[in-house]
Design a protein around this motif. Structure first.
Motif, mmCIF file in Angstrom:
data_model
loop_
_atom_site.group_PDB
_atom_site.id
_atom_site.type_symbol
_atom_site.label_atom_id
_atom_site.label_comp_id
_atom_site.label_asym_id
_atom_site.label_seq_id
_atom_site.Cartn_x
_atom_site.Cartn_y
_atom_site.Cartn_z
ATOM 1 N N ILE A 11 -19.192 -20.644 30.522
ATOM 2 C CA ILE A 11 -18.386 -20.811 29.467
ATOM 3 C C ILE A 11 -17.127 -21.128 30.214
ATOM 4 C CG2 ILE A 11 -17.115 -19.841 27.539
ATOM 5 C CD1 ILE A 11 -19.516 -17.790 27.599
ATOM 6 N N THR A 13 -13.103 -21.421 29.336
ATOM 7 C CA THR A 13 -11.762 -21.136 28.209
ATOM 8 C C THR A 13 -10.402 -21.675 28.850
ATOM 9 O OG1 THR A 13 -11.507 -18.801 29.159
ATOM 10 C CG2 THR A 13 -12.947 -19.236 27.379
ATOM 11 N N THR A 44 -11.933 -21.285 23.585
ATOM 12 C CA THR A 44 -13.211 -21.703 24.370
ATOM 13 C C THR A 44 -12.980 -23.194 24.383
ATOM 14 O OG1 THR A 44 -14.615 -19.898 23.617
ATOM 15 C CG2 THR A 44 -15.584 -21.894 24.089
ATOM 16 N N HIS A 47 -18.879 -23.939 25.392
ATOM 17 C CA HIS A 47 -19.820 -22.787 25.103
ATOM 18 C C HIS A 47 -21.011 -22.403 26.153
ATOM 19 C CE1 HIS A 47 -17.660 -23.899 21.669
ATOM 20 N NE2 HIS A 47 -17.569 -22.678 21.242
ATOM 21 N N ALA A 48 -21.405 -23.402 26.809
ATOM 22 C CA ALA A 48 -22.737 -23.522 27.469
ATOM 23 C C ALA A 48 -23.243 -24.473 28.386
ATOM 24 C CB ALA A 48 -23.823 -23.151 26.366
ATOM 25 N N TRP A 98 -10.141 -31.377 28.666
ATOM 26 C CA TRP A 98 -11.564 -31.044 28.070
ATOM 27 C C TRP A 98 -12.140 -32.468 28.110
ATOM 28 C CZ3 TRP A 98 -13.923 -33.992 24.191
ATOM 29 C CH2 TRP A 98 -15.075 -33.484 23.998
ATOM 30 N N THR A 110 -24.404 -29.257 25.724
ATOM 31 C CA THR A 110 -25.023 -29.086 24.705
ATOM 32 C C THR A 110 -24.543 -29.803 23.436
ATOM 33 O OG1 THR A 110 -23.350 -27.232 23.937
ATOM 34 C CG2 THR A 110 -25.243 -26.510 25.204
ATOM 35 N N GLN A 112 -23.133 -28.775 20.620
ATOM 36 C CA GLN A 112 -21.647 -28.261 20.354
ATOM 37 C C GLN A 112 -20.636 -28.666 21.377
ATOM 38 O OE1 GLN A 112 -21.518 -23.847 20.613
ATOM 39 N NE2 GLN A 112 -20.135 -23.756 19.216
ATOM 40 N N ASP A 113 -21.032 -28.695 22.685
ATOM 41 C CA ASP A 113 -20.072 -28.872 23.597
ATOM 42 C C ASP A 113 -19.726 -30.478 23.685
ATOM 43 O OD1 ASP A 113 -19.508 -26.248 24.360
ATOM 44 O OD2 ASP A 113 -20.817 -26.181 25.957
ATOM 45 N N PRO A 117 -13.392 -30.213 21.160
ATOM 46 C CA PRO A 117 -12.997 -28.707 20.399
ATOM 47 C C PRO A 117 -11.773 -28.814 19.504
ATOM 48 C CG PRO A 117 -12.082 -28.596 22.453
ATOM 49 C CD PRO A 117 -13.038 -30.121 22.325
ATOM 50 N N TYR A 158 -22.200 -16.227 30.704
ATOM 51 C CA TYR A 158 -22.680 -15.659 28.982
ATOM 52 C C TYR A 158 -23.968 -14.817 29.424
ATOM 53 C CZ TYR A 158 -24.493 -14.953 24.617
ATOM 54 O OH TYR A 158 -24.939 -14.291 23.448
ATOM 55 N N TRP A 163 -18.615 -11.342 28.329
ATOM 56 C CA TRP A 163 -18.853 -12.382 29.273
ATOM 57 C C TRP A 163 -18.408 -11.683 30.832
ATOM 58 C CZ3 TRP A 163 -15.443 -16.390 26.516
ATOM 59 C CH2 TRP A 163 -15.927 -16.820 25.331
#
Length: 179
Positions: A11, A13, A44, A47-48, A98, A110, A112-113, A117, A158, A163
């Motif tokens: 992760i 951040t 974040t 995330h992964a 990012w 992923t 999501q990533d 964001p 994670y 964390w």
């Protein structure tokens, strides 16, 4: 994800300045369901990421920290999360960082990533819609927009609950951001 100490998703951040972090973290302590609140306030970016890229990721974060001064940002207000509440943040410069990382790790992200964001700090989640709306109504007039600067980046593993901090990378560049 494997057992404690083994490979775990990574992760990334964005690190808030101490005053904003303290305030946001206290909001989280006050309003996040305590049985699920095992993280401190955070922003974040990813995330992964796969554990196999940890070495390369560390090198990238070190380079970004070296080349960038603290990153300008703005607290703009409250963000509705359905069954939760967050502090809404904006930062074109952090989104550019990012994007640099997303381009570098393309193919390892992923779903999501893969998407830009929506920068925020979750202060409440997994509550009733009514409880979320009540907190939003309470906080909205008290959250004053203000400028701040992200102070660095953080890397975590994670492990299914809290964390594991793997590194902090303080922004220390003194000029225009390099790409």
């Amino acid at each position: 994800m494997t057992g404690e100490g083994g490979p775990a998703p990574l992760i990334v951040t964005a690190e808030m300045p101490p005053d904003l972090f303290s305030w946001a973290n206290q909001l989280r302590v006050d309003h996040f369901p305590p049985e699920r609140n095992y993280l401190k306030a955070h922003v974040t970016l990813f995330h992964a990421l796969p554990p196999s890229c940890e070495g390369e990721l560390r090198d990238c974060l070190k380079d970004l920290a070296r080349d960038n001064p603290p990153v300008p940002a703005r607290l703009v207000g409250i963000m509705k999360l359905g069954k939760g509440t967050a502090l809404k943040l904006e930062s074109e410069a952090m989104i550019a960082i990012w994007q640099d990382l997303a381009d570098r790790f393309h193919g390892m992200l992923t779903p999501q990533d893969e998407h830009k964001p929506r920068l925020h700090v979750t202060v409440q989640n997994k509550v009733s819609i009514e409880a979320a709306k009540a907190l939003q109504a309470d906080l909205a007039p008290r959250v004053e927009p203000r400028d701040f600067a992200f102070t660095g980046l953080q890397l975590h593993a994670y492990r299914g609950g809290p964390w594991e901090e793997l590194g902090r990378f303080a922004f220390r560049g003194n000029g225009a951001r390099r790409r």
